[in-house]
Design a protein around this motif. Structure first.
Motif, PDB file in Angstrom:
ATOM      1  N   SER A  53       0.643  -0.839   0.307  1.00 20.06           N
ATOM      2  CA  SER A  53       0.060   0.022  -0.220  1.00 20.06           C
ATOM      3  C   SER A  53       0.554   1.260   0.169  1.00 20.06           C
ATOM      4  CB  SER A  53      -0.401  -0.005   1.139  1.00 20.06           C
ATOM      5  OG  SER A  53      -1.873   1.202   1.271  1.00 20.06           O
ATOM      6  N   LEU A  54       2.026   1.764   0.520  1.00 18.12           N
ATOM      7  CA  LEU A  54       2.895   2.734   0.354  1.00 18.12           C
ATOM      8  C   LEU A  54       3.636   2.816  -0.246  1.00 18.12           C
ATOM      9  CD1 LEU A  54       4.501   1.771   4.494  1.00 18.12           C
ATOM     10  CD2 LEU A  54       3.345   4.057   3.851  1.00 18.12           C
ATOM     11  N   LEU A  55       4.094   1.555  -1.459  1.00 20.41           N
ATOM     12  CA  LEU A  55       4.391   2.043  -1.944  1.00 20.41           C
ATOM     13  C   LEU A  55       3.802   2.164  -3.170  1.00 20.41           C
ATOM     14  CD1 LEU A  55       6.753  -0.857  -2.114  1.00 20.41           C
ATOM     15  CD2 LEU A  55       7.441   0.989  -1.343  1.00 20.41           C
ATOM     16  N   SER A  56       2.573   1.426  -3.056  1.00 19.90           N
ATOM     17  CA  SER A  56       1.804   1.856  -4.045  1.00 19.90           C
ATOM     18  C   SER A  56       0.982   3.441  -4.281  1.00 19.90           C
ATOM     19  CB  SER A  56       0.722   0.852  -4.724  1.00 19.90           C
ATOM     20  OG  SER A  56       0.677  -0.063  -4.606  1.00 19.90           O
ATOM     21  N   ALA A  57       0.953   3.794  -3.361  1.00 19.96           N
ATOM     22  CA  ALA A  57       0.336   5.020  -2.646  1.00 19.96           C
ATOM     23  C   ALA A  57       1.296   6.062  -3.401  1.00 19.96           C
ATOM     24  CB  ALA A  57       0.099   5.357  -1.165  1.00 19.96           C
ATOM     25  N   TRP A  58       3.007   5.479  -3.101  1.00 20.91           N
ATOM     26  CA  TRP A  58       3.622   6.666  -3.608  1.00 20.91           C
ATOM     27  C   TRP A  58       3.924   6.492  -5.392  1.00 20.91           C
ATOM     28  CZ3 TRP A  58       8.719   6.728  -6.427  1.00 20.91           C
ATOM     29  CH2 TRP A  58       9.613   8.166  -5.765  1.00 20.91           C
ATOM     30  N   GLN A  59       4.243   5.148  -6.080  1.00 21.81           N
ATOM     31  CA  GLN A  59       4.082   5.059  -7.324  1.00 21.81           C
ATOM     32  C   GLN A  59       2.842   6.409  -8.011  1.00 21.81           C
ATOM     33  OE1 GLN A  59       4.490   1.110  -8.232  1.00 21.81           O
ATOM     34  NE2 GLN A  59       3.947   2.169 -10.718  1.00 21.81           N
ATOM     35  N   SER A  60       2.019   6.621  -7.182  1.00 23.02           N
ATOM     36  CA  SER A  60       0.644   7.332  -7.979  1.00 23.02           C
ATOM     37  C   SER A  60       0.931   8.190  -7.566  1.00 23.02           C
ATOM     38  CB  SER A  60      -0.769   6.224  -6.717  1.00 23.02           C
ATOM     39  OG  SER A  60      -1.262   5.483  -7.028  1.00 23.02           O
ATOM     40  N   GLN A  61       1.648   8.685  -6.544  1.00 24.58           N
ATOM     41  CA  GLN A  61       1.713   9.944  -6.663  1.00 24.58           C
ATOM     42  C   GLN A  61       2.346  10.887  -7.562  1.00 24.58           C
ATOM     43  OE1 GLN A  61       2.032  10.973  -2.300  1.00 24.58           O
ATOM     44  NE2 GLN A  61       0.598  10.575  -1.787  1.00 24.58           N
ATOM     45  N   VAL A  62       3.889   9.942  -7.601  1.00 25.39           N
ATOM     46  CA  VAL A  62       4.819  10.384  -8.484  1.00 25.39           C
ATOM     47  C   VAL A  62       5.334   9.898  -9.935  1.00 25.39           C
ATOM     48  CG1 VAL A  62       7.501  10.223  -8.247  1.00 25.39           C
ATOM     49  CG2 VAL A  62       6.126  10.139  -6.368  1.00 25.39           C
ATOM     50  N   GLY A  63       4.031   8.914 -10.037  1.00 24.45           N
ATOM     51  CA  GLY A  63       4.164   8.456 -11.499  1.00 24.45           C
ATOM     52  C   GLY A  63       4.946   7.113 -11.675  1.00 24.45           C
ATOM     53  N   ARG A  64       6.252   6.572 -11.044  1.00 25.03           N
ATOM     54  CA  ARG A  64       6.975   5.807 -11.339  1.00 25.03           C
ATOM     55  C   ARG A  64       7.133   4.949  -9.891  1.00 25.03           C
ATOM     56  NH1 ARG A  64      11.791   7.037  -8.658  1.00 25.03           N
ATOM     57  NH2 ARG A  64      12.409   9.080  -8.260  1.00 25.03           N
ATOM     58  N   PRO A  65       8.149   4.229  -9.606  1.00 26.89           N
ATOM     59  CA  PRO A  65       8.477   2.633  -8.692  1.00 26.89           C
ATOM     60  C   PRO A  65       9.367   3.829  -8.453  1.00 26.89           C
ATOM     61  CG  PRO A  65       7.826   1.755 -10.961  1.00 26.89           C
ATOM     62  CD  PRO A  65       8.483   3.488 -11.211  1.00 26.89           C
ATOM     63  N   PRO A  66       9.583   3.847  -6.978  1.00 29.30           N
ATOM     64  CA  PRO A  66      10.509   4.162  -6.136  1.00 29.30           C
ATOM     65  C   PRO A  66      11.595   3.312  -5.654  1.00 29.30           C
ATOM     66  CG  PRO A  66       9.441   3.111  -4.851  1.00 29.30           C
ATOM     67  CD  PRO A  66       8.450   3.176  -5.359  1.00 29.30           C
ATOM     68  N   ASP A  92      15.922   2.420  -3.997  1.00 31.94           N
ATOM     69  CA  ASP A  92      15.940   1.616  -3.176  1.00 31.94           C
ATOM     70  C   ASP A  92      16.179   2.901  -1.957  1.00 31.94           C
ATOM     71  OD1 ASP A  92      16.210  -1.075  -4.680  1.00 31.94           O
ATOM     72  OD2 ASP A  92      18.307  -0.910  -4.336  1.00 31.94           O
ATOM     73  N   GLU A  93      16.455   3.577  -2.150  1.00 28.68           N
ATOM     74  CA  GLU A  93      17.383   5.530  -1.715  1.00 28.68           C
ATOM     75  C   GLU A  93      15.510   5.249  -1.007  1.00 28.68           C
ATOM     76  OE1 GLU A  93      19.143   9.489  -0.650  1.00 28.68           O
ATOM     77  OE2 GLU A  93      19.288   8.318  -2.490  1.00 28.68           O
ATOM     78  N   GLU A  94      14.817   5.583  -2.196  1.00 26.75           N
ATOM     79  CA  GLU A  94      13.288   5.786  -1.778  1.00 26.75           C
ATOM     80  C   GLU A  94      12.645   5.012  -1.185  1.00 26.75           C
ATOM     81  OE1 GLU A  94      13.191   8.749  -5.945  1.00 26.75           O
ATOM     82  OE2 GLU A  94      11.888   7.279  -5.741  1.00 26.75           O
ATOM     83  N   ILE A  95      12.593   3.833  -1.267  1.00 25.25           N
ATOM     84  CA  ILE A  95      11.863   3.143  -0.127  1.00 25.25           C
ATOM     85  C   ILE A  95      12.233   3.007   0.840  1.00 25.25           C
ATOM     86  CG2 ILE A  95      11.364   0.703  -0.207  1.00 25.25           C
ATOM     87  CD1 ILE A  95      11.905  -0.207  -2.922  1.00 25.25           C
ATOM     88  N   VAL A  96      13.624   3.216   1.011  1.00 17.84           N
ATOM     89  CA  VAL A  96      13.856   3.548   2.977  1.00 17.84           C
ATOM     90  C   VAL A  96      13.675   4.497   3.536  1.00 17.84           C
ATOM     91  CG1 VAL A  96      16.219   4.490   3.969  1.00 17.84           C
ATOM     92  CG2 VAL A  96      16.229   2.192   2.322  1.00 17.84           C
ATOM     93  N   ASN A  97      13.320   5.747   2.183  1.00 18.30           N
ATOM     94  CA  ASN A  97      12.758   6.741   3.329  1.00 18.30           C
ATOM     95  C   ASN A  97      10.700   7.032   3.563  1.00 18.30           C
ATOM     96  OD1 ASN A  97      14.908   8.233   3.618  1.00 18.30           O
ATOM     97  ND2 ASN A  97      14.905   9.505   1.002  1.00 18.30           N
ATOM     98  N   ILE A  98      10.249   6.144   2.690  1.00 24.39           N
ATOM     99  CA  ILE A  98       9.345   6.142   2.669  1.00 24.39           C
ATOM    100  C   ILE A  98       8.764   5.066   4.100  1.00 24.39           C
ATOM    101  CG2 ILE A  98       6.916   4.299   1.882  1.00 24.39           C
ATOM    102  CD1 ILE A  98       8.295   4.840  -1.010  1.00 24.39           C
TER     103      ILE A  98
END
Length: 266
Positions: free
Chosen positions: A40-53, A55-61
Motif C-alpha cells: 500500500s505504501l509503495l503503491s501510494a508513492w507510485q501513484s503520486q510520483v508516476g514511477r516506482p521508488p 532503493d533509497e526512496e523505499i528506505v525513506n518511505i
C-alpha cells in the motif's frame, strides 16, 4: 498447605506477572509492517510520483512510516487522543466508510428502474437559452442610451454598441437558473418570451439595460433511463449507503444515554 509450598507459589506468580509485563511492554515497542502495508505504501508513492521508488526512496518511505507509527504510539501513551474533536470525527468517518462498504455495489435493473421512476425529477434536463446582448450600465442614463442606440439601429442601421459587461456578450445554452443568477428574475422573465433571431430592447436587468437577440431555445426533457444509467446507479448506491448508516445508528442509539446540564444557558 505448608509454608514452603505457599512461598514457591508466590514466587512463581511473581515471575509470571513480571514475564507478562515485560513481554507486553516489549510487544508494544514492536512495529510490524505487513506485506499488505508495504504494498500500500509503495503503491501510494507510485501513484503520486508516476514511477516506482528506487532503493533509497523505499528506505525513506519505510522510515517515514516508522516515524509516524512511533509518534502515534507515544501520543496514545500520553492520552492525546482523548477529547480531540478531529480524531473523533476521523474515527466516525472510518466506521461510516466500513458500514457503507456493506452495501452491494451491483443493484438489479428492477431496483434501478424503480429508483429512477421515483426520482425522475432529479434527472430532468432543463430548457436552455442561447443569446447575445449589448449592455448599458445603469450608472450612466442606461435606459435613454439603450433606447437611442436601438432606434438608431432600427432606423439608420447604426451598429449596436454598449458598455463592457463583466460576464461577456454571448451566452450559450444557459438554463433558467443560470440566467436568473447572472441577470436577475426580471431579465429571465423577459428573455423567455422573446422571438428568435430578432433584436429587441431595451430590457432591464439587475445591472442596467440590455438590447437582446435570442438565438436558440432548447426545450427541457426527461431522458430515458439508459441515458443516465451511470448517474442513477451512483445515486442509488449513495442513498443505500446513507440508509445503512441511519439503520446502524438507530439500532445502537438506544444503548446510549445523552446527559446535558439542565441549567446550561443556550
Amino acid at each position: 498447605m505448608s509454608l514452603r509450598i505457599i512461598v514457591f507459589f508466590l514466587i512463581g506468580l511473581l515471575i509470571f506477572i513480571l514475564d507478562v509485563a515485560f513481554n507486553s511492554e516489549q510487544d508494544s515497542k514492536d512495529i510490524y509492517i505487513s506485506d499488505q502495508e508495504l504494498t500500500s505504501l509503495l503503491s501510494a508513492w507510485q501513484s503520486q510520483v508516476g514511477r516506482p521508488p528506487n532503493d533509497e526512496e523505499i528506505v525513506n518511505i519505510i522510515n517515514n512510516f516508522v516515524q509516524e507509527e512511533i509518534l502515534y504510539r507515544e501520543a496514545l501513551l500520553l492520552n492525546l487522543d482523548e477529547e480531540d474533536r478531529i480524531i473523533k470525527r476521523r474515527l466516525a468517518q472510518k466506521i461510516t466508510f466500513l458500514k457503507q462498504e456493506t452495501v452491494p455495489e451491483d443493484p438489479s435493473q428492477e431496483e434501478l428502474k424503480g429508483f429512477f421512476e421515483q426520482n425522475k425529477g432529479n434527472y430532468y434536463v432543463p430548457a436552455t437559452y442561447s443569446f447575445s446582448h449589448h449592455y448599458f450600465s445603469k450608472e450612466s442614463s442606461a435606459k435613454e442610451r439603450a433606447t437611442k442606440a436601438f432606434n438608431d439601429y432600427q432606423t439608420n442601421g447604426v451598429e449596436l454598441k454598449g458598455d463592457p459587461f463583466f460576464l461577456g456578450k454571448n451566452f450559450y445554452q444557459n438554463s433558467a437558473n443560470e440566467i436568473k443568477k447572472n441577470f436577475g428574475e426580471l431579465f429571465f422573465s423577459t428573455i423567455k418570451n422573446l422571438s428568435i433571431n430578432e433584436w429587441s430592447g431595451p430590457h432591464e436587468s439587475t445591472f442596467g439595460y440590455h438590447i437582446i437577440i435570442l438565438k436558440e431555445v432548447k426545450t427541457g426533457f426527461s431522458p430515458p433511463l439508459e441515458k443516465v444509467l451511470i448517474k442513477v446507479q451512483q445515486d442509488f448506491l449513495s442513498q443505500a449507503q446513507d440508509k445503512a448508516i441511519a439503520k446502524y445508528i438507530n439500532e445502537i442509539r438506544s444503548q446510549y444515554r445523552v446527559i446535558i446540564n439542565p441549567d446550561y444557558k443556550f
